[in-house]
Enzyme design. Structure first.
Site, PDB file in Angstrom:
ATOM      1  N   ASP A  97       1.658   3.114  -2.808  1.00  0.00           N
ATOM      2  CA  ASP A  97       1.949   2.687  -1.318  1.00  0.00           C
ATOM      3  C   ASP A  97       2.483   1.142  -1.330  1.00  0.00           C
ATOM      4  OD1 ASP A  97       2.316   2.529   1.505  1.00  0.00           O
ATOM      5  OD2 ASP A  97       0.077   2.490   1.988  1.00  0.00           O
ATOM      6  N   ASP A  99       3.603  -1.563   1.191  1.00  0.00           N
ATOM      7  CA  ASP A  99       3.670  -1.744   2.612  1.00  0.00           C
ATOM      8  C   ASP A  99       4.318  -3.122   2.958  1.00  0.00           C
ATOM      9  OD1 ASP A  99       3.334  -1.846   5.188  1.00  0.00           O
ATOM     10  OD2 ASP A  99       1.229  -0.988   5.448  1.00  0.00           O
ATOM     11  N   ASP A 288      -0.899  -0.921  -2.105  1.00  0.00           N
ATOM     12  CA  ASP A 288      -2.556  -0.886  -1.431  1.00  0.00           C
ATOM     13  C   ASP A 288      -3.031   0.216  -2.657  1.00  0.00           C
ATOM     14  OD1 ASP A 288      -4.508   0.101  -0.088  1.00  0.00           O
ATOM     15  OD2 ASP A 288      -3.319   0.573   1.608  1.00  0.00           O
TER      16      ASP A 288
END
Lengths: 356, 395
Positions: A97, A99, A288
């Protein structure tokens, strides 16, 4: 002035889910395993409190989404025999992930504070995602990789057979490798391992390439480099990138000679070691990590609305080329914001477009 | 033979008709003293006689040890067998010059598979100051696909050359992986045999006793290690099914969870974690009932009270049943000498728990090689004692 990112109203959510959203836009890899996934819904914007839902038929999911027009929809990366209890776990995708709102090193630090997103940091997140795809394909040999625009960043979802059963510890190791989270030692330089064309050190150079093109004078000061070293680094960024990152030349050739010494008498490490390991400090935070390691995570459902950002979580595909061409301000905009985003994006381009 | 879990060993076990049939026949062919030689060589040179055993002799003497370990999985005996036998096979593998036919999917590296520049960096062929022996150690000789590699490798991925879905390994790294696989295979086999231990010929309990003597001597002299003997209960290491039973269960599950499962698990785990035989009685293990009355019963009663509805409120006679399952007959005033009036129930195997009380069975990662909740607990104790630097008899 129209905004690029803004929260969707309940009315707009209803409009999106009744007129625009189609269950056919949910990627096949989710539809095919629908009955084994847990679904979570956020109805208020305060988090996915409506958990442990199961849909054995896509039409039931469709009905539920259309009836509730949720703030956000999530599905598990894990497959269960009893998803309603989150029991009988029999595997989970391997997920990375990125972000954009949390990127520690961005080119747009002067434009907005951390926690917000702009086209530049989304472009930075895309570059990180592209580098990640290279590593996953070439080093790990993964072939079944799917990229999703999450609304404010990118999800990379690996579905190759052997990832499903990986335990958290193995996922942690893969994450440390992919994010080049381990420090470089003087021995890695002396042995020339840092110049290897494959393996961890190649990943390190890729991440260093991202780092060196974004690092600022302030960063270098904070790392403790001397004035001379800072000016040498900043004036040699292109050369360092070409020689060290792209051509894997020896650091002795690729970096300014002033870096071979410690920045001051009170410091033991050479400027070069300080600079190389500063990259690791940042690269650890590009992903993440919880999302990769947690084998029971729920992830935003592709095709659903990211109501906080006002964009659609969009399935991009499996190829780098698709990701390269993907532009969220054209490809992930809900109809109800089409004109608004178009205007805001043009305005933004006029003002900052040269920095993209 | 290079690996008792490799292809050749598997073939020999099949020749005998499977592991149970092999264990039946071993006592006729291999004396206990010969088997014990395998665990006496923990230092110095390994005798050539052991290194040059025929494959059949090797398989039989090694599997005899596994049969003995079924009586005390995760005890000091297992540690002893692991260490000494890993040393024997490691030495054989080293002598053979190349690793083939072992239980891990290693492949030899093809020519040109690694770019020349990378090979030069990793193997240092141009460094004249390096001795031939050192250079040999640096050579990348084997590769393993990442799925298999990640299951075994405990270090970081920085220390390995990774390319196109494979980890490329030096001989020492390959041996490290083999040893990890050897340990896991050994554990898995002992767990399988644990279920059969009551049907094994007396040869194995005798062998187990002698192994225990050697292990006690060895570990007393060395670094300690988990003894597998009675010790205070460590709740945090209990398997999920026991933790679930302790938390209380609904009606319909209470008698099984509390009277059958908890009673048997807690009593064996506290009093006799490694029962020497099936018909063991509590009075064979303790000299008064205080450990039951002060430590075990209160836990069972509290768990019963957490049930909905509380077990002992609407079924007070169930206390008698608990004593019955502890082997004292149906009574609520037991004396130590009553032990043996009924059978001391052994904790049910995992498949039984799954069948009778599927709600209790929520496996975690430690459950994978396990077939009985008691061995789960013993394994966790064993791992904890290893973490604590190999020391740690907790009594």
């Amino acid at each position: 002035m129209s905004e690029l990112f803004r929260e969707a109203t309940p009315e707009e959510r209803r409009l999106y889910y009744s007129k625009e959203w189609k269950p056919e836009n949910i990627p096949e890899f989710i539809v095919d395993t629908l009955e084994h996934r847990e679904f979570g819904f956020d109805h208020t914007g305060e988090g996915p409190s409506d958990r442990k839902n199961v849909f054995t038929d896509l039409r039931d999911l469709e009905d539920y989404i259309r009836a509730t027009s949720p703030y956000a929809v999530y599905s598990s990366v894990a497959l269960y025999t009893e998803p309603q209890e989150m029991e009988g776990w029999f595997g989970a995708e391997l997920v990375f992930d990125i972000d954009a709102k949390d990127l520690p090193l961005r080119r747009c630090q002067d434009l907005h504070e951390s926690g917000r997103v702009c086209p530049i940091c989304l472009e930075d997140a895309k570059e990180l995602a592209l580098d990640t795809l290279v590593v996953l394909r070439e080093d790990f040999g993964f072939e079944d990789i799917h990229v999703v625009y999450s609304g404010r960043g990118f999800h990379i979802r690996v579905l190759d057979d052997w990832v499903w059963e990986l335990e958290s510890k193995a996922r942690e190791k893969i994450l440390a490798y992919v994010s080049s989270a381990e420090e470089i030692t003087p021995g890695d330089l002396q042995s020339n391992r840092i110049m290897l064309s494959s393996g961890y050190f190649r990943v390190f150079r890729l991440r260093f390439g991202y780092f060196i093109r974004r690092v600022t004078e302030n960063h270098l000061k904070n790392f403790g480099l001397s004035e001379k070293q800072i000016s040498d680094v900043l004036s040699s960024v292109q050369r360092i990138y070409r020689d060290f990152v792209a051509e894997a030349k020896s650091p002795l050739v690729a970096f300014p000679s002033s870096l071979r010494r410690p920045p001051s008498r009170s410091v033991k490490r050479s400027g070069l070691m300080i600079l190389l390991n500063a990259s690791t400090t940042f690269s650890k935070a590009y992903f993440d990590g919880k999302v990769t390691i947690d084998v029971k995570r729920i992830l935003r459902l592709p095709s659903s609305l990211h109501s906080k950002a006002g964009f659609i979580a969009t399935y991009i595909g499996t190829k780098e080329e698709k990701l390269r061409k993907f532009n969220p301000f054209e490809d992930a905009v809900p109809d109800f914001r089409r004109e608004e985003v178009k205007g805001a994006y043009e305005e933004w381009l006029e003002e900052h477009g040269d920095r993209l | 033979m290079l690996d008792p879990f490799g292809e050749e060993a598997k073939r020999i076990v099949r020749e005998f008709g499977g592991i149970e049939a092999l264990l039946e026949r071993i006592p006729r062919y291999v004396g206990i003293d010969i088997v014990l030689e395998r665990v006496k060589q923990w230092e110095g040179e390994i005798p050539e006689r052991i290194l040059n055993m025929t494959p059949h002799e090797d398989v039989m003497s090694f599997y005899a040890l596994l049969g003995a370990l079924a009586f005390s999985p995760y005890g000091a005996e297992m540690e002893l067998v692991k260490r000494t036998n890993a040393r024997i096979y490691r030495e054989r593998i080293k002598r053979s010059g190349e690793i083939t036919g072992i239980s891990i999917p290693l492949k030899k590296i093809e020519k040109g598979e690694i770019p020349d520049r990378d090979r030069i960096i990793l193997e240092k062929p141009r460094h004249e100051e390096i001795t031939e022996e050192e250079r040999e150690k640096l050579k990348l000789k084997y590769k393993m696909s990442l799925p298999s590699f990640l299951r075994l490798w405990e270090g970081s991925l920085k220390s390995v050359y990774i390319r196109k879905g494979n980890a490329y390994l030096r001989e020492e790294q390959a041996l490290e992986l083999w040893e990890k696989a050897f340990e896991r295979n050994l554990e898995r086999s002992v767990n399988l045999l644990y279920e059969l231990r009551d049907e094994l010929p007396p040869y194995y309990s005798e062998l187990h006793e002698k192994l225990g003597e050697i292990a006690r001597k060895y570990f007393k002299e060395r670094i300690g290690g988990f003894s597998g003997e009675a010790q205070p209960l460590r709740f945090e290491l209990f398997p999920p099914c026991i933790k679930n039973a302790l938390a209380g269960v609904p009606a319909g599950l209470r008698n099984y969870a509390i009277t059958v499962l908890l009673t048997s698990f807690l009593s064996y785990a506290r009093i006799c974690p490694n029962p020497p035989r099936k018909d063991v009685r509590i009075k064979d293990c303790i000299s008064d009932l205080s450990v039951i009355e002060k430590e075990i019963l209160p836990i069972i009663i509290e768990a019963g009270n957490r049930c909905k509805p509380p077990l002992f409120e609407d079924q007070p006679h169930e206390i008698k049943n608990i004593w019955y399952h502890l082997g004292f007959g149906l009574t609520d005033k037991p004396r130590l000498e009553d032990s043996g009036n009924s059978t001391w129930y052994f904790p049910p195997n995992c498949d039984k728990i799954r069948a009778n009380a599927p709600q209790l069975c929520k496996p975690d990662s430690h459950c994978r090689p396990i077939k009985n909740p008691l061995t789960y607990y013993l394994r966790r104790l064993y791992i904890e004692s290893r973490k604590a630097g190999g020391g740690g008899d907790n009594e």
